[in-house]
Scaffold this motif. Structure first.
Motif, PDB file in Angstrom:
ATOM      1  N   ALA A  12       0.883  -1.162   0.000  1.00 13.01           N
ATOM      2  CA  ALA A  12       0.000   0.000   0.000  1.00 13.01           C
ATOM      3  C   ALA A  12       0.919   1.208   0.000  1.00 13.01           C
TER       4      ALA A  12
ATOM      5  N   VAL B  48       3.756   0.413   2.757  1.00 17.71           N
ATOM      6  CA  VAL B  48       3.619  -0.668   3.734  1.00 17.71           C
ATOM      7  C   VAL B  48       3.322  -1.960   2.986  1.00 17.71           C
TER       8      VAL B  48
ATOM      9  N   ILE C 176       0.209  -4.738   7.300  1.00 17.58           N
ATOM     10  CA  ILE C 176      -0.895  -3.819   7.572  1.00 17.58           C
ATOM     11  C   ILE C 176      -1.765  -4.376   8.693  1.00 17.58           C
ATOM     12  N   ASP C 177      -1.970  -3.568   9.727  1.00 18.92           N
ATOM     13  CA  ASP C 177      -2.841  -3.920  10.846  1.00 18.92           C
ATOM     14  C   ASP C 177      -4.233  -3.383  10.514  1.00 18.92           C
ATOM     15  N   GLU C 178      -5.096  -4.262  10.018  1.00 23.65           N
ATOM     16  CA  GLU C 178      -6.397  -3.831   9.508  1.00 23.65           C
ATOM     17  C   GLU C 178      -7.233  -3.116  10.563  1.00 23.65           C
TER      18      GLU C 178
ATOM     19  N   ILE D 172      -5.873   0.429  11.168  1.00 17.90           N
ATOM     20  CA  ILE D 172      -6.117   1.293  10.019  1.00 17.90           C
ATOM     21  C   ILE D 172      -7.599   1.626   9.892  1.00 17.90           C
TER      22      ILE D 172
ATOM     23  N   SER E 142      -5.195   5.683   4.616  1.00 13.64           N
ATOM     24  CA  SER E 142      -5.921   4.611   5.307  1.00 13.64           C
ATOM     25  C   SER E 142      -6.697   3.756   4.314  1.00 13.64           C
TER      26      SER E 142
ATOM     27  N   GLN F 252      -4.433   1.415   2.317  1.00 12.21           N
ATOM     28  CA  GLN F 252      -4.005   0.252   3.095  1.00 12.21           C
ATOM     29  C   GLN F 252      -5.137  -0.757   3.252  1.00 12.21           C
TER      30      GLN F 252
ATOM     31  N   LYS G  68      -5.047  -4.604   1.939  1.00  7.81           N
ATOM     32  CA  LYS G  68      -5.179  -5.678   2.939  1.00  7.81           C
ATOM     33  C   LYS G  68      -6.397  -6.548   2.640  1.00  7.81           C
TER      34      LYS G  68
END
Length: 136
Positions: free
Chosen positions: A63, A84, A89-91, A94, A124, A127, A131
């Motif tokens: 992303a 990233v 990526i921490d869904e 985000i 955001s 990402q 993801k």
């Protein structure tokens, strides 16, 4: 040895990617671009979204935020505000950032703040799209 090009991605925090790759695909202001070795020289602006990096026959997904891209025959240099890898990526985090940005836009804020919040929202959303599309 296969013909490759050097991809370097730099953010304000660090050099986040520096590898020899087979191909890079990203969205520019002109549309989606695929860059192969020996591509004609090019400078363009990158839009937030998904970047696909083909290396050794495998695709890697990132992303990316907005930025500037310089292409030479053997190198792609990218200066961006975000890059990233999909698997990093921490869904949940985000999604929270996206919701905060959308809530902030509903408040009475200055034009400068609106621009900053819109940029944050675009990062955001980029990402989240990567993801959710890649399920990594």
């Amino acid at each position: 040895m296969a013909d490759t090009l050097r991809l370097e991605i730099v953010t304000p925090d660090a050099v986040v990617y520096s590898e020899d790759v087979d191909m890079v695909t990203f969205t520019s202001v002109e549309g989606e671009l695929g860059i192969l070795p020996r591509h004609v020289r090019l400078m363009t602006q990158m839009e937030p979204g998904e970047m696909i990096v083909r290396r050794g026959g495998r695709d890697e997904f990132l992303a990316v935020g907005e930025g500037l891209v310089e292409v030479t025959g053997r190198r792609v240099s990218i200066l961006t505000d975000m890059a990233v890898a999909a698997d990093k990526i921490d869904e949940a985090r985000i999604e929270e950032a996206r919701q905060r940005a959308e809530a902030r836009l509903k408040e009475k804020i200055s034009a400068e703040e609106i621009a900053s919040v819109n940029a944050s929202l675009a990062r955001s959303l980029a990402q989240l799209r990567v993801k959710r599309r890649r399920h990594v």
